[in-house]
Write a protein that holds these residues in place. Structure first.
Motif, PDB file in Angstrom:
ATOM      1  N   VAL A  25       0.854  -1.186   0.000  1.00 44.18           N
ATOM      2  CA  VAL A  25       0.000   0.000   0.000  1.00 44.18           C
ATOM      3  C   VAL A  25       0.891   1.237   0.000  1.00 44.18           C
ATOM      4  CG1 VAL A  25      -1.781   1.288   1.263  1.00 44.18           C
ATOM      5  CG2 VAL A  25      -1.767  -1.228   1.321  1.00 44.18           C
ATOM      6  N   SER A  26       0.549   2.215  -0.822  1.00 43.08           N
ATOM      7  CA  SER A  26       1.241   3.504  -0.749  1.00 43.08           C
ATOM      8  C   SER A  26       0.229   4.600  -0.490  1.00 43.08           C
ATOM      9  CB  SER A  26       2.025   3.800  -2.041  1.00 43.08           C
ATOM     10  OG  SER A  26       1.152   4.018  -3.134  1.00 43.08           O
ATOM     11  N   VAL A  27       0.681   5.605   0.234  1.00 44.85           N
ATOM     12  CA  VAL A  27      -0.114   6.793   0.515  1.00 44.85           C
ATOM     13  C   VAL A  27       0.582   7.978  -0.140  1.00 44.85           C
ATOM     14  CG1 VAL A  27      -0.911   8.372   2.301  1.00 44.85           C
ATOM     15  CG2 VAL A  27      -1.056   5.895   2.670  1.00 44.85           C
ATOM     16  N   CYS A  28      -0.154   8.732  -0.925  1.00 47.16           N
ATOM     17  CA  CYS A  28       0.379   9.947  -1.544  1.00 47.16           C
ATOM     18  C   CYS A  28       1.646   9.618  -2.346  1.00 47.16           C
ATOM     19  CB  CYS A  28       0.626  11.003  -0.471  1.00 47.16           C
ATOM     20  SG  CYS A  28       0.924  12.671  -1.088  1.00 47.16           S
ATOM     21  N   THR A  29       2.760  10.309  -2.068  1.00 48.29           N
ATOM     22  CA  THR A  29       3.984  10.099  -2.846  1.00 48.29           C
ATOM     23  C   THR A  29       4.739   8.846  -2.446  1.00 48.29           C
ATOM     24  OG1 THR A  29       5.163  11.566  -1.325  1.00 48.29           O
ATOM     25  CG2 THR A  29       4.288  12.551  -3.355  1.00 48.29           C
ATOM     26  N   GLY A  30       4.208   8.078  -1.512  1.00 45.33           N
ATOM     27  CA  GLY A  30       4.777   6.756  -1.257  1.00 45.33           C
ATOM     28  C   GLY A  30       4.769   5.896  -2.504  1.00 45.33           C
ATOM     29  N   ALA A  31       3.896   6.242  -3.466  1.00 42.41           N
ATOM     30  CA  ALA A  31       3.857   5.506  -4.737  1.00 42.41           C
ATOM     31  C   ALA A  31       5.197   5.544  -5.454  1.00 42.41           C
ATOM     32  CB  ALA A  31       2.764   6.083  -5.642  1.00 42.41           C
ATOM     33  N   PHE A  32       5.998   6.594  -5.248  1.00 48.08           N
ATOM     34  CA  PHE A  32       7.295   6.684  -5.913  1.00 48.08           C
ATOM     35  C   PHE A  32       8.243   5.596  -5.414  1.00 48.08           C
ATOM     36  CE2 PHE A  32       5.531  10.700  -7.057  1.00 48.08           C
ATOM     37  CZ  PHE A  32       6.175  11.095  -8.223  1.00 48.08           C
ATOM     38  N   ALA A  33       8.111   5.201  -4.156  1.00 50.67           N
ATOM     39  CA  ALA A  33       8.951   4.118  -3.638  1.00 50.67           C
ATOM     40  C   ALA A  33       8.535   2.781  -4.244  1.00 50.67           C
ATOM     41  CB  ALA A  33       8.860   4.062  -2.118  1.00 50.67           C
ATOM     42  N   LEU A  34       7.226   2.519  -4.295  1.00 53.10           N
ATOM     43  CA  LEU A  34       6.757   1.273  -4.916  1.00 53.10           C
ATOM     44  C   LEU A  34       7.138   1.240  -6.395  1.00 53.10           C
ATOM     45  CD1 LEU A  34       3.202   0.667  -3.391  1.00 53.10           C
ATOM     46  CD2 LEU A  34       5.466   0.100  -2.465  1.00 53.10           C
ATOM     47  N   ALA A  35       7.048   2.399  -7.050  1.00 52.45           N
ATOM     48  CA  ALA A  35       7.399   2.463  -8.472  1.00 52.45           C
ATOM     49  C   ALA A  35       8.886   2.192  -8.675  1.00 52.45           C
ATOM     50  CB  ALA A  35       7.024   3.831  -9.039  1.00 52.45           C
ATOM     51  N   ALA A  36       9.732   2.771  -7.832  1.00 52.96           N
ATOM     52  CA  ALA A  36      11.174   2.561  -7.958  1.00 52.96           C
ATOM     53  C   ALA A  36      11.549   1.104  -7.743  1.00 52.96           C
ATOM     54  CB  ALA A  36      11.922   3.446  -6.964  1.00 52.96           C
ATOM     55  N   ALA A  37      10.746   0.396  -6.932  1.00 52.21           N
ATOM     56  CA  ALA A  37      10.992  -1.033  -6.691  1.00 52.21           C
ATOM     57  C   ALA A  37      10.411  -1.907  -7.798  1.00 52.21           C
ATOM     58  CB  ALA A  37      10.400  -1.439  -5.344  1.00 52.21           C
ATOM     59  N   GLY A  38       9.736  -1.285  -8.766  1.00 48.24           N
ATOM     60  CA  GLY A  38       9.141  -2.041  -9.870  1.00 48.24           C
ATOM     61  C   GLY A  38       7.821  -2.694  -9.519  1.00 48.24           C
ATOM     62  N   LEU A  39       7.234  -2.344  -8.373  1.00 43.77           N
ATOM     63  CA  LEU A  39       6.019  -3.025  -7.915  1.00 43.77           C
ATOM     64  C   LEU A  39       4.754  -2.489  -8.564  1.00 43.77           C
ATOM     65  CD1 LEU A  39       6.882  -3.322  -4.115  1.00 43.77           C
ATOM     66  CD2 LEU A  39       7.219  -5.012  -5.935  1.00 43.77           C
ATOM     67  N   LEU A  40       4.875  -1.365  -9.284  1.00 45.93           N
ATOM     68  CA  LEU A  40       3.710  -0.799  -9.960  1.00 45.93           C
ATOM     69  C   LEU A  40       3.758  -0.995 -11.466  1.00 45.93           C
ATOM     70  CD1 LEU A  40       3.261   2.580  -8.016  1.00 45.93           C
ATOM     71  CD2 LEU A  40       2.161   0.369  -7.594  1.00 45.93           C
ATOM     72  N   ASP A  41       4.808  -1.647 -11.973  1.00 49.99           N
ATOM     73  CA  ASP A  41       4.930  -1.861 -13.419  1.00 49.99           C
ATOM     74  C   ASP A  41       3.720  -2.618 -13.953  1.00 49.99           C
ATOM     75  OD1 ASP A  41       7.346  -0.646 -13.188  1.00 49.99           O
ATOM     76  OD2 ASP A  41       8.567  -2.388 -13.699  1.00 49.99           O
ATOM     77  N   GLY A  42       3.137  -2.085 -15.026  1.00 47.93           N
ATOM     78  CA  GLY A  42       1.992  -2.731 -15.651  1.00 47.93           C
ATOM     79  C   GLY A  42       0.702  -2.589 -14.872  1.00 47.93           C
ATOM     80  N   ARG A  43       0.707  -1.767 -13.832  1.00 47.19           N
ATOM     81  CA  ARG A  43      -0.481  -1.584 -12.992  1.00 47.19           C
ATOM     82  C   ARG A  43      -1.035  -0.166 -13.139  1.00 47.19           C
ATOM     83  NH1 ARG A  43      -1.257  -5.524  -9.094  1.00 47.19           N
ATOM     84  NH2 ARG A  43       0.491  -6.964  -8.732  1.00 47.19           N
ATOM     85  N   THR A  44      -2.264   0.011 -12.669  1.00 43.25           N
ATOM     86  CA  THR A  44      -2.856   1.337 -12.529  1.00 43.25           C
ATOM     87  C   THR A  44      -2.587   1.821 -11.112  1.00 43.25           C
ATOM     88  OG1 THR A  44      -4.604   0.797 -14.110  1.00 43.25           O
ATOM     89  CG2 THR A  44      -5.002   2.657 -12.636  1.00 43.25           C
ATOM     90  N   ALA A  45      -2.233   3.089 -10.966  1.00 51.55           N
ATOM     91  CA  ALA A  45      -1.895   3.631  -9.651  1.00 51.55           C
ATOM     92  C   ALA A  45      -2.238   5.106  -9.612  1.00 51.55           C
ATOM     93  CB  ALA A  45      -0.407   3.425  -9.343  1.00 51.55           C
ATOM     94  N   THR A  46      -2.230   5.660  -8.397  1.00 54.86           N
ATOM     95  CA  THR A  46      -2.444   7.094  -8.242  1.00 54.86           C
ATOM     96  C   THR A  46      -1.491   7.640  -7.201  1.00 54.86           C
ATOM     97  OG1 THR A  46      -4.144   8.818  -8.003  1.00 54.86           O
ATOM     98  CG2 THR A  46      -4.228   6.972  -6.432  1.00 54.86           C
ATOM     99  N   THR A  47      -1.436   8.953  -7.114  1.00 54.55           N
ATOM    100  CA  THR A  47      -0.647   9.672  -6.120  1.00 54.55           C
ATOM    101  C   THR A  47      -1.266  11.048  -6.000  1.00 54.55           C
ATOM    102  OG1 THR A  47       1.614  10.309  -5.469  1.00 54.55           O
ATOM    103  CG2 THR A  47       1.036  10.576  -7.797  1.00 54.55           C
ATOM    104  N   HIS A  48      -0.645  11.947  -5.244  1.00 54.41           N
ATOM    105  CA  HIS A  48      -1.168  13.304  -5.166  1.00 54.41           C
ATOM    106  C   HIS A  48      -1.206  13.901  -6.568  1.00 54.41           C
ATOM    107  CE1 HIS A  48      -1.733  17.488  -4.077  1.00 54.41           C
ATOM    108  NE2 HIS A  48      -1.867  17.148  -2.800  1.00 54.41           N
ATOM    109  N   TRP A  49      -2.293  14.611  -6.874  1.00 53.36           N
ATOM    110  CA  TRP A  49      -2.462  15.111  -8.243  1.00 53.36           C
ATOM    111  C   TRP A  49      -1.305  16.006  -8.679  1.00 53.36           C
ATOM    112  CZ3 TRP A  49      -2.715  20.374  -8.947  1.00 53.36           C
ATOM    113  CH2 TRP A  49      -3.106  21.163  -7.854  1.00 53.36           C
ATOM    114  N   ARG A  50      -0.667  16.716  -7.729  1.00 53.16           N
ATOM    115  CA  ARG A  50       0.440  17.600  -8.119  1.00 53.16           C
ATOM    116  C   ARG A  50       1.666  16.820  -8.575  1.00 53.16           C
ATOM    117  NH1 ARG A  50       1.478  22.006  -3.534  1.00 53.16           N
ATOM    118  NH2 ARG A  50       2.014  20.087  -2.424  1.00 53.16           N
ATOM    119  N   ASP A  51       1.771  15.562  -8.160  1.00 50.88           N
ATOM    120  CA  ASP A  51       2.947  14.758  -8.481  1.00 50.88           C
ATOM    121  C   ASP A  51       2.661  13.677  -9.519  1.00 50.88           C
ATOM    122  OD1 ASP A  51       4.723  15.939  -6.359  1.00 50.88           O
ATOM    123  OD2 ASP A  51       3.114  15.149  -5.088  1.00 50.88           O
TER     124      ASP A  51
END
Length: 309
Positions: free
Chosen positions: A95-121
Motif C-alpha cells: 500500500v502507498s499513501v500519496c507520494t509513497g507511490a514513488f517508492a513502490l514504483a522505484a521497486a518495480g512493484l507498480l509496473d503494468g499496474r494502474t496507480a495514483t498519487t497526489h495530483w500535483r505529483d
C-alpha cells in the motif's frame, strides 16, 4: 493477528503516517492489528513538518508483515537499494499513501499496474515510470495486492477501504465514527484537482488565450491554429508537455471555471454552463459526474459552505 508495517522514508509526511497509525494502531484495534513503524535503520526519521518520529524496527520487519504501507516522503528520490530490495522481497499486501507511490514504483512493484498519487505529483510519476497507468483523478486504486492512494485526506479513504476488506462495512463504519469522518468515499471519486496552464513552454500563450475565452466555443483546431501547428502536430506536442490530450485539458479548464462559478457566485446551473463554455446544464452535469463523480448542486453545497468568523 494481522501485522501492518509502515515504512517511514526520510523525510516522511507525518500526516500520511498518522492516518494508518490512527486506523490500525489505535488502542481499540489491538486485538485485530499489530502496527509497527520501521525505517532503513531503527531510530529517528525526519518528517516534512520539522520534527522527527521514532522507527522502532529496521527493514527486517517487512519480511513478516501482512500489509506494508509506505507513506509519502520528500524529496522524491529513489530510496536506497536495500530499501528497494526489502520491498521487492516481501509477499505482503503493498500500500502507498500519496507520494509513497514513488517508492513502490522505484521497486518495480507498480509496473503494468494502474496507480495514483497526489495530483500535483502525478505527471512526474507518469514521466519517470511510463510502465505505470497513472490516474491523477481518483482517490485511490485497488489492484488487489497493491493499492495506492492520492494525497493527504485520501489516505483516510484508502485505509478505511482496507479495514472494510479485512473486517466488513459495519466495523469500518465504527472506525469512521471514531475518527469523525465519512464512512465511505469510493476510490473512483475524483480528487478535486487544478489543471494549471503549462509554464515555460511553447504552449503557454495558447493555453492562456484559451482560458481567457472559455465562454466561447473554442475547439482544439482553434488552439492548433493559434499555436501555429497542424492539428495532429499540436496534439502530439501538447500531450508531450502536459501528459493529456488538448481536448481533455480544454474540458478540464471549462470544468475548473464551472467549479469556480459554483463556489463564488449564485448563478444558476444553466448560466454556469454557458459561462464556462459547456453549453447546457445537462452537459455540465455529464462532465462533472464523469470527472468529479458529483453534481453541480452537490459540489456547490460541499464547497461554498458557511464562513467561520
Amino acid at each position: 493477528m494481522h501485522r501492518i508495517v509502515a515504512l517511514a522514508l526520510p523525510d516522511v509526511v507525518a500526516f500520511d503516517l498518522s492516518v494508518p497509525a490512527q486506523i490500525f494502531g489505535h488502542r481499540d484495534e489491538r486485538d485485530r492489528y499489530d502496527f509497527t513503524v520501521c525505517s532503513e535503520h531503527p531510530g529517528p526519521v525526519p518528517t516534512t513538518t520539522g520534527f522527527s518520529i521514532e522507527a522502532t524496527a529496521g527493514l527486517e520487519a517487512l519480511t513478516s508483515a501482512d500489509t506494508v504501507i509506505v507513506p509519502g516522503f520528500f524529496p522524491l528520490d529513489a530510496p536506497p537499494e536495500p530499501v528497494l530490495n526489502a520491498l521487492r522481497g516481501t509477499r505482503a499486501r503493498m500500500v502507498s499513501v500519496c507520494t509513497g507511490a514513488f517508492a513502490l514504483a522505484a521497486a518495480g512493484l507498480l509496473d503494468g499496474r494502474t496507480a495514483t498519487t497526489h495530483w500535483r505529483d502525478a505527471n512526474e510519476l507518469s514521466q519517470r515510470f511510463p510502465e505505470i497507468d497513472v490516474r491523477p483523478d481518483v482517490l485511490y486504486v485497488d489492484e488487489g495486492e497493491v493499492l495506492t492512494s492520492a494525497g493527504v485526506a485520501a489516505a483516510i479513504d484508502l485505509c478505511l477501504h482496507l479495514y472494510r476488506i479485512d473486517h466488513g462495512a459495519d466495523h469500518a463504519a465504527r472506525v469512521a465514527r471514531r475518527m469523525v469522518v465519512a464512512p465511505h468515499r469510493s476510490g473512483g471519486q475524483a480528487q478535486f484537482v487544478d489543471r494549471p496552464i503549462p509554464e515555460g513552454t511553447g504552449l503557454a500563450q495558447t493555453c492562456a488565450w484559451v482560458v481567457e475565452r472559455l465562454h466561447e466555443p473554442t475547439t482544439v483546431d482553434d488552439m492548433a491554429r493559434h499555436a501555429g501547428y497542424a492539428p495532429r502536430t499540436f496534439a502530439r506536442h501538447f500531450r508531450a508537455e502536459t501528459s493529456m490530450t488538448p481536448l481533455r485539458w480544454l474540458t478540464a479548464q471549462r470544468l475548473l471555471e464551472a467549479r469556480r462559478l459554483l463556489e463564488a457566485t449564485g448563478m444558476s446551473v444553466d448560466e454556469v454552463a454557458r459561462r464556462c463554455g459547456l453549453g447546457t446544464a445537462a452537459n455540465l452535469r455529464l462532465h462533472l459526474a464523469r470527472e468529479a463523480a458529483t453534481t453541480p448542486t452537490a459540489y456547490r453545497t460541499a464547497f461554498r459552505g458557511s464562513t467561520i468568523r
